[in-house]
Motif scaffolding. Structure first.
Motif, short mmCIF file in Angstrom:
data_model
loop_
_atom_site.label_atom_id
_atom_site.label_comp_id
_atom_site.label_asym_id
_atom_site.label_seq_id
_atom_site.Cartn_x
_atom_site.Cartn_y
_atom_site.Cartn_z
N TYR A 159 0.85 -1.18 0.00
CA TYR A 159 0.00 0.00 0.00
C TYR A 159 0.89 1.23 0.00
N GLY A 160 0.62 2.13 -0.92
CA GLY A 160 1.37 3.38 -0.99
C GLY A 160 0.43 4.56 -1.15
N ARG A 161 0.82 5.69 -0.56
CA ARG A 161 -0.01 6.89 -0.65
C ARG A 161 0.89 8.12 -0.65
N THR A 162 0.57 9.08 -1.48
CA THR A 162 1.29 10.34 -1.49
C THR A 162 0.32 11.50 -1.70
N LYS A 163 0.61 12.60 -1.05
CA LYS A 163 -0.20 13.79 -1.26
C LYS A 163 0.24 14.52 -2.51
N GLY A 164 1.51 14.41 -2.86
CA GLY A 164 2.02 15.00 -4.11
C GLY A 164 1.98 16.50 -4.16
N SER A 165 2.07 17.16 -3.01
CA SER A 165 1.94 18.63 -2.98
C SER A 165 3.27 19.30 -3.28
N VAL A 166 3.80 19.03 -4.45
CA VAL A 166 5.07 19.62 -4.85
C VAL A 166 4.90 21.12 -5.10
N SER A 167 5.92 21.88 -4.77
CA SER A 167 5.88 23.33 -4.95
C SER A 167 6.43 23.70 -6.32
N PHE A 168 5.80 24.68 -6.99
CA PHE A 168 6.27 25.13 -8.29
C PHE A 168 5.93 26.61 -8.49
N LEU A 169 6.60 27.21 -9.47
CA LEU A 169 6.39 28.63 -9.76
C LEU A 169 5.24 28.78 -10.76
N GLN A 183 4.88 31.35 -5.91
CA GLN A 183 5.21 29.96 -5.59
C GLN A 183 3.99 29.30 -4.95
N VAL A 184 3.48 28.25 -5.56
CA VAL A 184 2.27 27.59 -5.07
C VAL A 184 2.52 26.08 -4.97
N SER A 185 1.61 25.38 -4.33
CA SER A 185 1.70 23.93 -4.19
C SER A 185 0.73 23.26 -5.16
N ARG A 186 1.16 22.15 -5.71
CA ARG A 186 0.29 21.39 -6.60
C ARG A 186 -0.89 20.85 -5.81
N GLN A 187 -2.10 21.08 -6.30
CA GLN A 187 -3.32 20.65 -5.63
C GLN A 187 -3.94 19.45 -6.33
N ASN A 188 -4.70 18.69 -5.59
CA ASN A 188 -5.42 17.53 -6.13
C ASN A 188 -4.46 16.56 -6.86
N ASN A 189 -3.27 16.38 -6.28
CA ASN A 189 -2.25 15.53 -6.89
C ASN A 189 -2.01 14.27 -6.06
N HIS A 190 -2.96 13.91 -5.24
CA HIS A 190 -2.81 12.73 -4.39
C HIS A 190 -2.94 11.44 -5.20
N LYS A 191 -2.38 10.38 -4.64
CA LYS A 191 -2.50 9.07 -5.28
C LYS A 191 -2.31 7.99 -4.23
N SER A 192 -3.15 6.98 -4.28
CA SER A 192 -3.00 5.82 -3.39
C SER A 192 -3.09 4.55 -4.23
N THR A 193 -2.25 3.58 -3.88
CA THR A 193 -2.18 2.32 -4.62
C THR A 193 -2.26 1.15 -3.65
N LEU A 194 -3.18 0.24 -3.91
CA LEU A 194 -3.32 -0.98 -3.12
C LEU A 194 -3.08 -2.18 -4.03
N HIS A 195 -2.18 -3.09 -3.60
CA HIS A 195 -1.82 -4.23 -4.45
C HIS A 195 -1.61 -5.48 -3.59
N PRO A 196 -2.68 -6.24 -3.33
CA PRO A 196 -2.51 -7.56 -2.73
C PRO A 196 -2.32 -8.62 -3.83
N TYR A 197 -1.57 -9.66 -3.54
CA TYR A 197 -1.34 -10.71 -4.52
C TYR A 197 -1.07 -12.03 -3.81
N ILE A 198 -1.25 -13.11 -4.55
CA ILE A 198 -1.00 -14.44 -4.01
C ILE A 198 -0.47 -15.33 -5.14
#
Length: 327
Positions: A159-169, A183-198
């Motif tokens: 399971y991975g999750r990031t807000k992704g709020s990178v700053s840019f000009l 200078q602002v932060s990237r908005q709505n750049n979140h991502k979550s990944t779920l990967h179960p396997y067998i």
């Protein structure tokens, strides 16, 4: 995860990356493959974003990618990619830069990247990992495997999750006027990944083997939009089931013949939602796309002579794509 690369006698044609589990790191399969000579990966965003692979100048449509023998490329372009696959769940990666072995079927006439997931060893083995990085990025992984006399069972969860709020000009849409830049932060750049396997392997005897794998992926991500026109609500989500069953046998009729038969299927559902029309031409969008892929590959090998081997492959693939627009 650390990796070691080895090359076949024909060093220019293929490379094998053997992955050793040590401690969790933010490395995807794309990060490892990008280190191979002759391979170039273009990221469309961060490290876990969409990717395009080029090998020796080929375009991405000419490169075939497999996970446990299941093709990741679809005609619709839907499904998980190399940037979505964590290296912590992989055992090895093989990169064939020109002609791939025939067992990959007729679709693999060009370069091939083959990824193999972890498999259990003798006894009980466990691995747990937790990592934290910039932009509020979390990564949690676990693998538990058990190997018996004639069967091996491996299960894992990433399971991975990031807000992704990178700053840019932000130039505020006026590139020739620097007075309104900020200078602002990237908005709505979140991502979550779920990967179960067998993965389950069973040995009927020393020549007769059965292997079953099941992967599930769930990806939820925001779509940030353009530099000066960031979106707040647009999103793209992906749900995917991927399975394969492989039956293999050596010493058929004689000790010089063997075969493998692999049946695989994928069900991919991607969803794009933009209720406020922040992306594109300003109209609201709500789209669901369903891709179903099914295939069967049969591979027969006859070692006629120590210097001569005959291989025969038969393959069948079916794919359907069903788009749906709710607005």
């Amino acid at each position: 995860s650390e990796s070691k690369s080895s090359k076949n006698p024909d060093e220019s044609s293929s490379t094998t990356i053997t992955i050793q589990e040590t401690k969790p790191k933010f490395k995807s399969a794309a990060d490892l493959i990008d280190q191979v000579a002759g391979v170039h990966i273009q990221h469309y965003g961060g490290s876990e974003s969409s990717t395009a692979v080029s090998i020796r100048g080929s375009n991405s449509n000419q490169v075939n990618i497999f996970l446990d023998g299941v093709p990741l490329e679809t005609s619709s372009g839907e499904g998980i990619g190399l940037g979505d696959l964590s290296s912590s769940g992989l055992r090895k990666i093989q990169v064939y830069k020109s002609q791939a072995p025939s067992e990959f079927g007729f679709t693999s006439m060009g370069p091939v990247i083959s990824l193999s997931s972890l498999q259990a060893e003798k006894g009980l083995k466990q691995h747990y990992g937790l990592a934290y990085g910039s932009f509020q990025t979390w990564d949690v992984s676990t693998q538990i495997g058990y190997g018996g006399e004639n069967y091996h069972l491996m299960g894992g969860l990433k399971y991975g999750r990031t807000k992704g709020s990178v700053s840019f000009l932000d130039n505020n849409g006026t590139p020739l006027n620097a007075s309104d830049d900020s200078q602002v932060s990237r908005q709505n750049n979140h991502k979550s990944t779920l990967h179960p396997y067998i993965k389950w392997q069973y040995d009927f005897d020393q020549d007769y083997h059965l292997e079953l794998t099941q992967h599930f992926f769930r990806i939820d991500s925001g779509v940030p939009g353009l530099q000066s026109f960031q979106s707040q609500t647009a999103s793209r989500d992906l749900t995917e089931w991927m399975s394969h069953v492989k039956l293999s046998r050596e010493n058929i009729f004689t000790d010089k013949m063997s075969y493998e038969n692999t049946v695989f299927w994928r069900v991919v559902k991607s969803q794009f939602s933009d209720p406020n029309g922040e992306i594109g031409l300003g109209a609201a969008q709500d789209n669901d796309n369903l891709t179903v892929l099914f295939g069967d590959r049969f591979h027969l090998v006859s070692n006629i002579h120590k210097r001569f081997k005959l291989t025969q492959t038969a393959a069948y693939t079916f794919e359907s794509f069903s788009p749906k627009d709710y607005l």
